[in-house]
Scaffold this motif. Sequence first.
Motif, PDB file in Angstrom:
ATOM      1  N   ALA A   1      15.095  10.746  -0.847  1.00 59.30           N
ATOM      2  CA  ALA A   1      14.247   9.715  -0.243  1.00 59.30           C
ATOM      3  C   ALA A   1      14.921   9.092   0.981  1.00 59.30           C
ATOM      4  O   ALA A   1      14.233   8.656   1.917  1.00 59.30           O
ATOM      5  N   TYR A   2      16.262   9.055   0.987  1.00 59.35           N
ATOM      6  CA  TYR A   2      16.991   8.534   2.150  1.00 59.35           C
ATOM      7  C   TYR A   2      16.692   9.387   3.385  1.00 59.35           C
ATOM      8  O   TYR A   2      16.398   8.866   4.472  1.00 59.35           O
TER       9      TYR A   2
ATOM     10  N   ASP B   1       0.829  -1.206   0.000  1.00 57.71           N
ATOM     11  CA  ASP B   1       0.000   0.000   0.000  1.00 57.71           C
ATOM     12  C   ASP B   1       0.864   1.256   0.000  1.00 57.71           C
ATOM     13  O   ASP B   1       0.586   2.223  -0.714  1.00 57.71           O
ATOM     14  N   ALA B   2       1.921   1.235   0.817  1.00 56.44           N
ATOM     15  CA  ALA B   2       2.798   2.404   0.913  1.00 56.44           C
ATOM     16  C   ALA B   2       3.550   2.643  -0.392  1.00 56.44           C
ATOM     17  O   ALA B   2       3.711   3.792  -0.825  1.00 56.44           O
ATOM     18  N   VAL B   3       4.006   1.566  -1.024  1.00 57.83           N
ATOM     19  CA  VAL B   3       4.676   1.690  -2.324  1.00 57.83           C
ATOM     20  C   VAL B   3       3.701   2.261  -3.353  1.00 57.83           C
ATOM     21  O   VAL B   3       4.064   3.109  -4.178  1.00 57.83           O
ATOM     22  N   SER B   4       2.451   1.809  -3.290  1.00 59.78           N
ATOM     23  CA  SER B   4       1.418   2.321  -4.210  1.00 59.78           C
ATOM     24  C   SER B   4       1.191   3.815  -4.014  1.00 59.78           C
ATOM     25  O   SER B   4       0.993   4.557  -4.981  1.00 59.78           O
ATOM     26  N   ILE B   5       1.237   4.263  -2.753  1.00 55.27           N
ATOM     27  CA  ILE B   5       1.086   5.691  -2.470  1.00 55.27           C
ATOM     28  C   ILE B   5       2.226   6.477  -3.111  1.00 55.27           C
ATOM     29  O   ILE B   5       2.015   7.523  -3.738  1.00 55.27           O
ATOM     30  N   GLY B   6       3.447   5.969  -2.967  1.00 54.26           N
ATOM     31  CA  GLY B   6       4.603   6.644  -3.546  1.00 54.26           C
ATOM     32  C   GLY B   6       4.564   6.677  -5.055  1.00 54.26           C
ATOM     33  O   GLY B   6       4.774   7.729  -5.682  1.00 54.26           O
ATOM     34  N   ILE B   7       4.271   5.526  -5.678  1.00 51.09           N
ATOM     35  CA  ILE B   7       4.205   5.455  -7.142  1.00 51.09           C
ATOM     36  C   ILE B   7       3.047   6.289  -7.660  1.00 51.09           C
ATOM     37  O   ILE B   7       3.190   7.040  -8.631  1.00 51.09           O
ATOM     38  N   GLY B   8       1.892   6.182  -6.979  1.00 50.42           N
ATOM     39  CA  GLY B   8       0.731   6.957  -7.400  1.00 50.42           C
ATOM     40  C   GLY B   8       0.969   8.450  -7.303  1.00 50.42           C
ATOM     41  O   GLY B   8       0.512   9.229  -8.146  1.00 50.42           O
TER      42      GLY B   8
ATOM     43  N   TYR C   1       9.974   3.883   0.259  1.00 55.38           N
ATOM     44  CA  TYR C   1      10.611   4.993  -0.474  1.00 55.38           C
ATOM     45  C   TYR C   1      11.493   4.473  -1.606  1.00 55.38           C
ATOM     46  O   TYR C   1      11.387   4.929  -2.759  1.00 55.38           O
ATOM     47  N   TYR C   2      12.383   3.541  -1.284  1.00 57.39           N
ATOM     48  CA  TYR C   2      13.365   3.099  -2.284  1.00 57.39           C
ATOM     49  C   TYR C   2      12.712   2.316  -3.420  1.00 57.39           C
ATOM     50  O   TYR C   2      13.076   2.484  -4.590  1.00 57.39           O
ATOM     51  N   TYR C   3      11.756   1.447  -3.085  1.00 61.64           N
ATOM     52  CA  TYR C   3      11.087   0.670  -4.125  1.00 61.64           C
ATOM     53  C   TYR C   3      10.305   1.579  -5.067  1.00 61.64           C
ATOM     54  O   TYR C   3      10.354   1.414  -6.293  1.00 61.64           O
TER      55      TYR C   3
ATOM     56  N   GLY D   1       6.103  13.657  -5.273  1.00 60.01           N
ATOM     57  CA  GLY D   1       5.028  12.752  -4.880  1.00 60.01           C
ATOM     58  C   GLY D   1       5.470  11.653  -3.945  1.00 60.01           C
ATOM     59  O   GLY D   1       4.671  11.143  -3.147  1.00 60.01           O
ATOM     60  N   PHE D   2       6.773  11.290  -3.996  1.00 59.93           N
ATOM     61  CA  PHE D   2       7.226  10.221  -3.101  1.00 59.93           C
ATOM     62  C   PHE D   2       7.132  10.645  -1.635  1.00 59.93           C
ATOM     63  O   PHE D   2       7.013   9.806  -0.735  1.00 59.93           O
TER      64      PHE D   2
END
Length: 425
Positions: free
Chosen positions: A54-55, A10-17, A227-229, A205-206
């Motif tokens: 992002a780090y 879900d968190a990766v989806s938020i970042g990509i979205g 973040y990294y993914y 957006g990330f």
Amino acid sequence: MQDSKISLRDAVSIGIGGMVGGGIFAVLGLAVDLARGATPLAFIVAGFIALVTAYSYAKLSVAYPDRGGTVRFVNEGFGKGVFSGGVNNLLWISYIIMLSLYAAAFGSYAPNLFGITGDDATDSHIYLSGIILLATFINYYSIAVVGKIESYAVIIKLVILLAFVALGFYGLVGNDNLGQLAPDNWVSPVDILTAGMVIFVAYEGFELIANSAPDLRDPGENIPKAYYYSVGFVILLYLAIAVITVGSLEFSEIATARDYVLAEAAKPMLGQIGFTIITVAALISTFSAINASLYGGSRVSYELAEDDELPHSLTDSLWNQPVGLAITAVLTLVMANTLKLESISTAGSVGFLLVFAVVNLVGYRKSADTGSNRIIPMVGFIICSVALVTLLVQQYQTARTGVLIAGGIVSACFLVEWGYKASRA
């Protein structure tokens, strides 16, 4: 009892979205205009800055999990003074700039499907104004609807873009335009850096992952991965899209279709059907980005008012939503209808590069508390600062209006904060 925590996926989806919204559809043609055959390299440069930043976000999100995200980090690093208030005000205005960028992209793509007046320029303003008003209505109607639209839109746009990439690489085989990617079509290193910074808004957006940090399951492990993914995936996606676009179309064709070049790049593979599919994807993506960013922008203004960095009246409700939602929508309408795309993109990049430079500096100052390597946040601060100065110097020579607008916005954010603090002293 049902687990209310969100997963890593879900968190990766938020970042990509957050990143793959309207930005790539809005700035791709501008990127090729500026970087020519080096466009993929420009996206890599911008992506590297996003990855280093992002780090800092990952470390700060673990140490200070808060739905205020960036606002909380800046206040932790510098206290609640004029400087932190000015930076956080700039964050809110940068959301409005991004909303304007998304709306401008929607207005550029929509006339390709439906003409209203026969004049694309007029149609563009009608569409971009209409989509802002529609998204504002939905935000007032139901925040739950906003979330549902975003969840479906992320899936649709990623499926279409990944299909575009797969078919695009197949279509590059034997394409005569592949030579345009050769180094003899590259611009100077400084111009490549400048192009990367102008299109940096495509990676904005990330940082939305920070707002979800308190709700993430196993945050110590999953926040950095999220973040990294997400940033890594988007760098690869943008790189592939840039290669396919420059390798599929002649520079003259890209210049002609600059405002909707991604749809034009689908034509060599799938003809008019491909053009239409990518146009629909652009409309869905930009609409969902406007929808989500309106809510995000109104929440930032609410957080600033709660932290006494803007008047407390911004915490008041208007039709059961924070009054900041209406202000954000009105300012977006004005900006999208008065500024050119390049000026919007430059102002957005200046805003976020400055905000990210400050967050990296916070990461450096708070490295003992976050357990981070002090060198990486400092590198992030330096490269954001160098990129910002390079962007301002180069754009001042070729696109002075955008730089003056960006400078005016940054100055206003700090002057307003100074005036507000002085009035309460």
